[in-house]
Motif scaffolding. Structure first.
Motif, mmCIF file in Angstrom:
data_model
loop_
_atom_site.group_PDB
_atom_site.id
_atom_site.type_symbol
_atom_site.label_atom_id
_atom_site.label_comp_id
_atom_site.label_asym_id
_atom_site.label_seq_id
_atom_site.Cartn_x
_atom_site.Cartn_y
_atom_site.Cartn_z
ATOM 1 N N SER A 1 -12.556 7.488 43.983
ATOM 2 C CA SER A 1 -14.010 7.568 44.144
ATOM 3 C C SER A 1 -14.565 6.534 45.117
ATOM 4 C CB SER A 1 -14.690 7.397 42.778
ATOM 5 O OG SER A 1 -14.312 8.408 41.891
ATOM 6 N N THR A 2 -14.170 5.270 44.948
ATOM 7 C CA THR A 2 -14.732 4.219 45.792
ATOM 8 C C THR A 2 -14.328 4.411 47.244
ATOM 9 O OG1 THR A 2 -14.598 2.708 43.901
ATOM 10 C CG2 THR A 2 -14.971 1.727 46.062
ATOM 11 N N VAL A 3 -13.091 4.817 47.468
ATOM 12 C CA VAL A 3 -12.613 5.069 48.831
ATOM 13 C C VAL A 3 -13.414 6.196 49.475
ATOM 14 C CG1 VAL A 3 -10.642 5.862 50.202
ATOM 15 C CG2 VAL A 3 -10.296 4.221 48.341
ATOM 16 N N VAL A 4 -13.631 7.260 48.726
ATOM 17 C CA VAL A 4 -14.391 8.401 49.241
ATOM 18 C C VAL A 4 -15.817 7.985 49.601
ATOM 19 C CG1 VAL A 4 -15.419 10.612 48.582
ATOM 20 C CG2 VAL A 4 -13.013 10.165 48.090
ATOM 21 N N LEU A 5 -16.450 7.207 48.736
ATOM 22 C CA LEU A 5 -17.827 6.780 48.992
ATOM 23 C C LEU A 5 -17.916 5.879 50.223
ATOM 24 C CD1 LEU A 5 -18.948 6.113 45.317
ATOM 25 C CD2 LEU A 5 -19.861 7.871 46.840
ATOM 26 N N GLU A 6 -16.957 4.977 50.375
ATOM 27 C CA GLU A 6 -16.981 4.102 51.551
ATOM 28 C C GLU A 6 -16.702 4.896 52.825
ATOM 29 O OE1 GLU A 6 -15.928 0.170 51.799
ATOM 30 O OE2 GLU A 6 -15.706 -0.198 49.650
ATOM 31 N N TYR A 7 -15.842 5.891 52.741
ATOM 32 C CA TYR A 7 -15.602 6.749 53.905
ATOM 33 C C TYR A 7 -16.892 7.451 54.329
ATOM 34 C CZ TYR A 7 -14.479 10.993 56.467
ATOM 35 O OH TYR A 7 -14.485 12.006 57.391
ATOM 36 N N LEU A 8 -17.607 8.019 53.372
ATOM 37 C CA LEU A 8 -18.852 8.723 53.689
ATOM 38 C C LEU A 8 -19.871 7.775 54.315
ATOM 39 C CD1 LEU A 8 -19.159 10.917 50.470
ATOM 40 C CD2 LEU A 8 -18.531 11.699 52.770
ATOM 41 N N ALA B 1 -25.697 7.624 60.090
ATOM 42 C CA ALA B 1 -27.106 7.986 60.256
ATOM 43 C C ALA B 1 -27.774 8.312 58.927
ATOM 44 C CB ALA B 1 -27.228 9.180 61.207
ATOM 45 N N HIS B 2 -26.976 8.557 57.911
ATOM 46 C CA HIS B 2 -27.531 8.916 56.604
ATOM 47 C C HIS B 2 -27.905 7.655 55.831
ATOM 48 C CE1 HIS B 2 -26.633 13.322 56.467
ATOM 49 N NE2 HIS B 2 -25.856 12.964 57.474
ATOM 50 N N LYS B 3 -29.125 7.641 55.352
ATOM 51 C CA LYS B 3 -29.622 6.498 54.589
ATOM 52 C C LYS B 3 -30.248 6.993 53.293
ATOM 53 C CE LYS B 3 -30.513 3.633 58.677
ATOM 54 N NZ LYS B 3 -31.512 2.828 59.411
ATOM 55 N N PRO B 4 -30.395 6.098 52.291
ATOM 56 C CA PRO B 4 -30.068 4.668 52.315
ATOM 57 C C PRO B 4 -28.563 4.426 52.271
ATOM 58 C CG PRO B 4 -30.751 5.319 50.118
ATOM 59 C CD PRO B 4 -30.976 6.514 50.995
ATOM 60 N N TYR B 5 -28.167 3.271 52.799
ATOM 61 C CA TYR B 5 -26.759 2.912 52.794
ATOM 62 C C TYR B 5 -26.303 2.552 51.383
ATOM 63 C CZ TYR B 5 -27.235 2.559 57.881
ATOM 64 O OH TYR B 5 -27.466 2.828 59.204
ATOM 65 N N PHE B 6 -25.037 2.806 51.101
ATOM 66 C CA PHE B 6 -24.466 2.459 49.803
ATOM 67 C C PHE B 6 -24.206 0.962 49.661
ATOM 68 C CE2 PHE B 6 -22.401 6.915 49.531
ATOM 69 C CZ PHE B 6 -23.557 7.432 48.967
ATOM 70 N N LEU B 7 -24.020 0.282 50.797
ATOM 71 C CA LEU B 7 -23.748 -1.151 50.799
ATOM 72 C C LEU B 7 -24.736 -1.856 51.725
ATOM 73 C CD1 LEU B 7 -19.848 -1.112 50.997
ATOM 74 C CD2 LEU B 7 -21.199 -1.991 49.086
ATOM 75 N N PRO B 8 -25.040 -3.125 51.455
ATOM 76 C CA PRO B 8 -25.972 -3.862 52.322
ATOM 77 C C PRO B 8 -25.431 -4.001 53.739
ATOM 78 C CG PRO B 8 -25.607 -5.018 50.240
ATOM 79 C CD PRO B 8 -24.581 -3.926 50.308
ATOM 80 N N GLU B 9 -26.335 -4.150 54.695
ATOM 81 C CA GLU B 9 -25.918 -4.355 56.082
ATOM 82 C C GLU B 9 -25.448 -5.784 56.316
ATOM 83 O OE1 GLU B 9 -28.192 -2.203 59.199
ATOM 84 O OE2 GLU B 9 -29.656 -1.878 57.586
ATOM 85 N N ASP B 10 -25.998 -6.737 55.590
ATOM 86 C CA ASP B 10 -25.589 -8.134 55.718
ATOM 87 C C ASP B 10 -24.150 -8.308 55.233
ATOM 88 O OD1 ASP B 10 -26.419 -11.143 55.920
ATOM 89 O OD2 ASP B 10 -25.487 -10.925 53.945
ATOM 90 N N ALA B 11 -23.331 -9.003 56.032
ATOM 91 C CA ALA B 11 -21.902 -9.125 55.726
ATOM 92 C C ALA B 11 -21.657 -9.827 54.395
ATOM 93 C CB ALA B 11 -21.189 -9.871 56.853
ATOM 94 N N TYR B 12 -22.408 -10.897 54.131
ATOM 95 C CA TYR B 12 -22.214 -11.611 52.868
ATOM 96 C C TYR B 12 -22.585 -10.732 51.683
ATOM 97 C CZ TYR B 12 -22.878 -14.705 48.932
ATOM 98 O OH TYR B 12 -22.813 -15.255 47.675
ATOM 99 N N GLU B 13 -23.720 -10.056 51.781
ATOM 100 C CA GLU B 13 -24.168 -9.223 50.668
ATOM 101 C C GLU B 13 -23.234 -8.035 50.438
ATOM 102 O OE1 GLU B 13 -26.382 -9.900 48.476
ATOM 103 O OE2 GLU B 13 -27.029 -11.746 49.455
#
Length: 246
Positions: free
Chosen positions: A59-66, A72-84
């Protein structure tokens, strides 16, 4: 007829999940293969590629791949900031390495000697372990939320959601139930449990959660097997053996 304990599992999605499957039957460049109770290496995503599609699973691998394949699809699943982003991954790992194993230890718990003696003490201990993991995760949430990272749902939420929306199994199958205090009865932990309730309500109200849920009647038999510690999934067997799923 097979004697396998899980052989009479209901064969397909039902209720809202079945309606979603039926609407998505036409061929698409991306195809998700998903068992309604996730046996085996599912979900598996068939990704577009020449000359043949390529598979991804977990599941996690699939979500990160997407996330990465369709920026271009938002909102992002992970923050844009590298630390976050890195911090979010810490708490995603906490779900998979702490909360989910603890969920199954709690659900599959049986007294070591097979009798009812000391059942409550052992069950209370393993229940508290699970609740402590939920509290630790909840403390790291965005203060307002409603989701883990803030206003929008993210990867930490999506990783825990399938288990969070099935917490009813403990009230149904375990003596003493889940054990999360009722509103206003959390004592020194009331603020933590209040934040948890806000998060859970936000997750449960999402259309994506509702439309991928099958009828309760079909969940009950398989979760009873887990509660009786007779389920034969790889996860159930790993939990009995005290090891992680390989």
């Amino acid at each position: 007829m097979s004697a396998h304990p899980d052989s009479n599992l209901y064969p397909e999605a039902s209720g809202p999940a079945k309606a979603l499957v039926d609407r998505r039957r036409p061929e698409q460049p991306l195809k998700l293969y998903a068992g309604w109770l996730c046996p085996g290496l599912v979900p598996t995503l068939s990704t577009p590629a020449d000359p043949h599609p390529r598979p991804l699973y977990e599941s996690t691998v699939v979500l990160e791949y997407l996330e990465e394949a369709y920026p271009a699809h938002k909102p992002y699943f992970l923050p844009e900031d590298a630390y976050e982003r890195a911090r979010a991954r810490i708490w995603i790992d906490y779900v998979t390495s702490r909360i989910i194993p603890s969920f199954h230890r709690f659900l599959q718990y049986q007294p070591a000697d097979g009798s009812a003696q000391n059942t409550d003490a052992g069950l209370d201990q393993i229940r508290q372990e699970f609740l402590n993991h939920l509290k630790a995760w909840t403390k790291e949430m965005h203060t307002e939320g409603p989701f883990f990272l803030g206003e929008d749902i993210g990867l930490p939420d999506l990783v825990l959601a399938p288990w969070a929306v099935r917490l009813w199994v403990f009230d149904d199958f375990k003596n003493g139930g889940l054990g999360i205090p009722r509103e206003g009865e959390g004592g020194s932990d009331e603020e933590i449990w209040s934040r948890w309730r806000t998060w859970l309500a936000a997750v449960e109200s999402r259309r994506s959660i509702k439309e991928t849920t099958s009828d309760l009647a079909h969940y009950l038999p398989i979760y009873k097997r887990y509660a009786d510690n007779t389920a034969q999934s790889e996860l159930a067997k790993a939990t009995r053996a005290g090891r992680v799923v390989l």
